[in-house]
Write a protein that holds these residues in place. Structure first.
Motif, mmCIF file in Angstrom:
data_model
loop_
_atom_site.group_PDB
_atom_site.id
_atom_site.type_symbol
_atom_site.label_atom_id
_atom_site.label_comp_id
_atom_site.label_asym_id
_atom_site.label_seq_id
_atom_site.Cartn_x
_atom_site.Cartn_y
_atom_site.Cartn_z
ATOM 1 N N SER A 114 0.804 -1.228 0.000
ATOM 2 C CA SER A 114 0.000 0.000 0.000
ATOM 3 C C SER A 114 0.837 1.279 0.000
ATOM 4 O O SER A 114 0.539 2.224 -0.736
ATOM 5 N N LEU A 115 1.879 1.299 0.826
ATOM 6 C CA LEU A 115 2.644 2.547 0.976
ATOM 7 C C LEU A 115 3.341 2.946 -0.328
ATOM 8 O O LEU A 115 3.620 4.110 -0.570
ATOM 9 N N VAL A 116 3.634 1.961 -1.150
ATOM 10 C CA VAL A 116 4.244 2.226 -2.457
ATOM 11 C C VAL A 116 3.156 2.496 -3.504
ATOM 12 O O VAL A 116 3.247 3.412 -4.308
ATOM 13 N N LEU A 117 2.105 1.691 -3.443
ATOM 14 C CA LEU A 117 1.069 1.763 -4.480
ATOM 15 C C LEU A 117 0.249 3.055 -4.433
ATOM 16 O O LEU A 117 0.007 3.681 -5.468
ATOM 17 N N TRP A 118 -0.221 3.428 -3.241
ATOM 18 C CA TRP A 118 -1.146 4.570 -3.167
ATOM 19 C C TRP A 118 -0.580 5.820 -3.850
ATOM 20 O O TRP A 118 -1.230 6.386 -4.734
ATOM 21 N N PRO A 119 0.643 6.292 -3.458
ATOM 22 C CA PRO A 119 1.136 7.514 -4.111
ATOM 23 C C PRO A 119 1.370 7.345 -5.611
ATOM 24 O O PRO A 119 1.196 8.299 -6.383
ATOM 25 N N GLU A 120 1.761 6.123 -6.024
ATOM 26 C CA GLU A 120 1.957 5.890 -7.469
ATOM 27 C C GLU A 120 0.653 6.097 -8.225
ATOM 28 O O GLU A 120 0.609 6.745 -9.273
ATOM 29 N N VAL A 121 -0.416 5.532 -7.677
ATOM 30 C CA VAL A 121 -1.724 5.631 -8.344
ATOM 31 C C VAL A 121 -2.225 7.077 -8.306
ATOM 32 O O VAL A 121 -2.731 7.610 -9.298
ATOM 33 N N ILE A 122 -2.049 7.730 -7.155
ATOM 34 C CA ILE A 122 -2.508 9.120 -7.024
ATOM 35 C C ILE A 122 -1.781 10.004 -8.043
ATOM 36 O O ILE A 122 -2.395 10.809 -8.736
ATOM 37 N N ALA A 123 -0.465 9.809 -8.160
ATOM 38 C CA ALA A 123 0.292 10.619 -9.126
ATOM 39 C C ALA A 123 -0.187 10.341 -10.548
ATOM 40 O O ALA A 123 -0.260 11.245 -11.382
ATOM 41 N N GLU A 124 -0.555 9.111 -10.826
ATOM 42 C CA GLU A 124 -0.951 8.733 -12.181
ATOM 43 C C GLU A 124 -2.290 9.347 -12.576
ATOM 44 O O GLU A 124 -2.473 9.790 -13.712
ATOM 45 N N VAL A 125 -3.263 9.363 -11.671
ATOM 46 C CA VAL A 125 -4.631 9.710 -12.098
ATOM 47 C C VAL A 125 -5.144 11.027 -11.538
ATOM 48 O O VAL A 125 -6.269 11.419 -11.860
ATOM 49 N N SER A 126 -4.365 11.714 -10.708
ATOM 50 C CA SER A 126 -4.818 12.988 -10.163
ATOM 51 C C SER A 126 -5.330 13.884 -11.297
ATOM 52 O O SER A 126 -4.716 13.908 -12.363
ATOM 53 N N PRO A 127 -6.426 14.603 -11.187
ATOM 54 C CA PRO A 127 -7.221 14.866 -9.983
ATOM 55 C C PRO A 127 -8.362 13.865 -9.731
ATOM 56 O O PRO A 127 -9.206 14.127 -8.874
ATOM 57 N N THR A 128 -8.402 12.755 -10.456
ATOM 58 C CA THR A 128 -9.430 11.755 -10.161
ATOM 59 C C THR A 128 -9.247 11.273 -8.723
ATOM 60 O O THR A 128 -8.128 10.950 -8.321
ATOM 61 N N PRO A 129 -10.334 11.237 -7.938
ATOM 62 C CA PRO A 129 -10.173 10.814 -6.544
ATOM 63 C C PRO A 129 -9.723 9.373 -6.414
ATOM 64 O O PRO A 129 -10.187 8.501 -7.152
ATOM 65 N N VAL A 130 -8.812 9.150 -5.473
ATOM 66 C CA VAL A 130 -8.309 7.796 -5.194
ATOM 67 C C VAL A 130 -8.652 7.444 -3.747
ATOM 68 O O VAL A 130 -8.461 8.253 -2.838
ATOM 69 N N LEU A 131 -9.195 6.254 -3.560
ATOM 70 C CA LEU A 131 -9.421 5.729 -2.216
ATOM 71 C C LEU A 131 -8.310 4.731 -1.920
ATOM 72 O O LEU A 131 -7.970 3.916 -2.785
#
Ligand SMILES: Cc1cc2nc3c(=O)[nH]c(=O)nc-3n(C[C@H](O)[C@H](O)[C@H](O)COP(=O)(O)O)c2cc1C
Length: 378
Positions: A204-221
């Motif tokens: 999780s600690l690696v994945l969450w920021p990777e996904v957030i950076a990829e799809v921002s501003p789409t909300p990520v849970l």
């Protein structure tokens, strides 16, 4: 605490709770989060009963429904559910069926009574999930439809958007998240490997920021390993708009879980889970037991692909639910590594309030660390 996704869905806290139990959905939603009912085990008729019940017990508050349309599965493209099921049945080797049955027989787990049909293909394909989506759309408080295992097909996304609801989809990589967003998904759920159920390989600690950076501003849970307000604070600090939880709700008072299975969850440590294809055909995190070990051995059949493996094991899941005590050593116990912190049965409402309170305390503590006075050397 009130993030943008809370506004869009009309909820108080950015806490999303996946569960198969309608009582938990209602309790989470009534406590200010968003309860999400896992629909995969329900026929459309059963799902209608569940959603009507939730409507009656949530006073117009929003909730969600989760479906399972894998990105890839055997028999993809067939849209006649009955034909698809017959074709798939023919692909299952007798050896695999016999092996699964033998493991249950060795533990003396009784067969299902003659008048109880084992679960069939249910919602594991587009053909079988679509009626569930249509039914959910008839319930106006279903504000979010989440898909578990891939990018929902465009006709599903369009249909849900046409009804004014949001579409979410789980992912285990930034690449998958990008595909979801390009297809029109509104909310991405990034699930780290520590999560319960189907899960990828990245933590999780690696994945969450990777996904957030990829799809921002789409909300990520953020999903996978959240069991406390401190973990929730970490997710929000990394840029998630909320947390998507699953394991936590297996040991709440309202959960409809056989006592032997509940006890196994309460007793387990964070080292007692394994990612195994043995029940569903895709890597799924569950308690490690004699069943998961047996499918790993060299001299035993390999699990089939999705949805074939569950067409073999669905019967065992039903037998485990009915005869939990006998079946526990070989039963299906999906749960994440957070299971080690699930040591007592609590009320759903208390779990939500504790998450919120601890999250606020944690962010306050971090804030005070950054404060000039606190940071100054003594
Ligand atoms: C018992 C169980 C069953 C699950 N089944 C599904 C499912 O049918 N569809 C889905 O989208 N996610 C499913 N999940 C995953 C959850 O939605 C959620 O992403 C996950 O539990 C989050 O990680 P956590 O278990 O650490 O909270 C399941 C999780 C558990 C624990």
């Amino acid at each position: 605490m009130h993030t943008e996704i809370c506004e869009r869905l009309g909820i108080e806290f950015p806490i999303f709770a996946f569960t198969h139990c309608r009582d938990v959905v209602a309790a989470v939603t009534n406590a200010g989060g968003l309860g999400v009912l896992g629909a995969v085990g329900f026929s459309p008729e059963q799902l209608a009963v569940e959603l009507d019940w939730i409507d009656e017990h949530t006073d117009g508050r929003p909730y969600g429904v989760d479906i399972v349309i894998p990105g890839k599965y055997e028999g993809m493209g067939e849209d006649d559910a009955a034909k698809l099921e017959a074709d798939l049945e023919a692909m299952i080797p007798e050896e695999t069926r016999a092996f699964a049955r033998r493991l249950y027989e060795e533990h003396g787990v009784p067969d299902l009574p003659d008048d109880v049909a084992p679960p069939s293909l249910l919602g594991w394909t587009l053909a079988t999930a679509m009626p569930q989506v249509e039914l959910a759309m008839e319930h106006e408080n279903v504000r979010l439809i989440a898909n578990a295992l891939g990018t929902p097909p465009s006709e599903v996304i369009e249909d849900i958007h046409g009804h004014g609801r949001l579409v979410a989809a789980l992912c285990g990589s930034a690449h998958q998240a990008r595909r979801h967003v390009d297809a029109g998904v509104d909310v991405v759920i990034a699930q780290g490997t520590e999560g319960g159920g189907h899960t990828g390989e990245v933590g999780s600690l690696v994945l969450w920021p990777e996904v957030i950076a990829e799809v921002s501003p789409t909300p990520v849970l953020a999903a996978g390993g959240i069991g406390t307000g401190r973990q929730m604070a970490a997710a929000l600090a990394l840029g998630a708009q909320g947390v998507w939880t699953g394991s936590l709700w297996l040991t709440v008072e309202e959960a409809d879980i056989p006592p032997a299975q509940m006890q196994a969850y309460l007793d387990a440590s964070s080292r007692d889970t394994v990612r195994s294809r043995s029940y569903t055909g895709k890597p799924c995190r569950m308690l490690r037991n004699e069943w998961t070990d047996a499918w790993e051995r060299e001299d035993t059949p390999d699990p089939l692909g999705m949805p074939l493996q569950f067409m073999v094991t669905g019967e065992m899941v039903a037998r485990h639910a009915r005869y939990a005590e006998a079946a526990q050593p070989v039963g299906f116990n999906p749960v994440g590594q957070i299971v080690g912190q699930m040591t007592k049965v609590r009320r759903t409402r208390d779990v939500i309030y504790d998450l919120v309170e601890e999250c606020i305390e944690t962010t306050d503590r971090v804030h005070s660390l950054l404060h000039d006075d606190a940071a100054a050397p003594a």
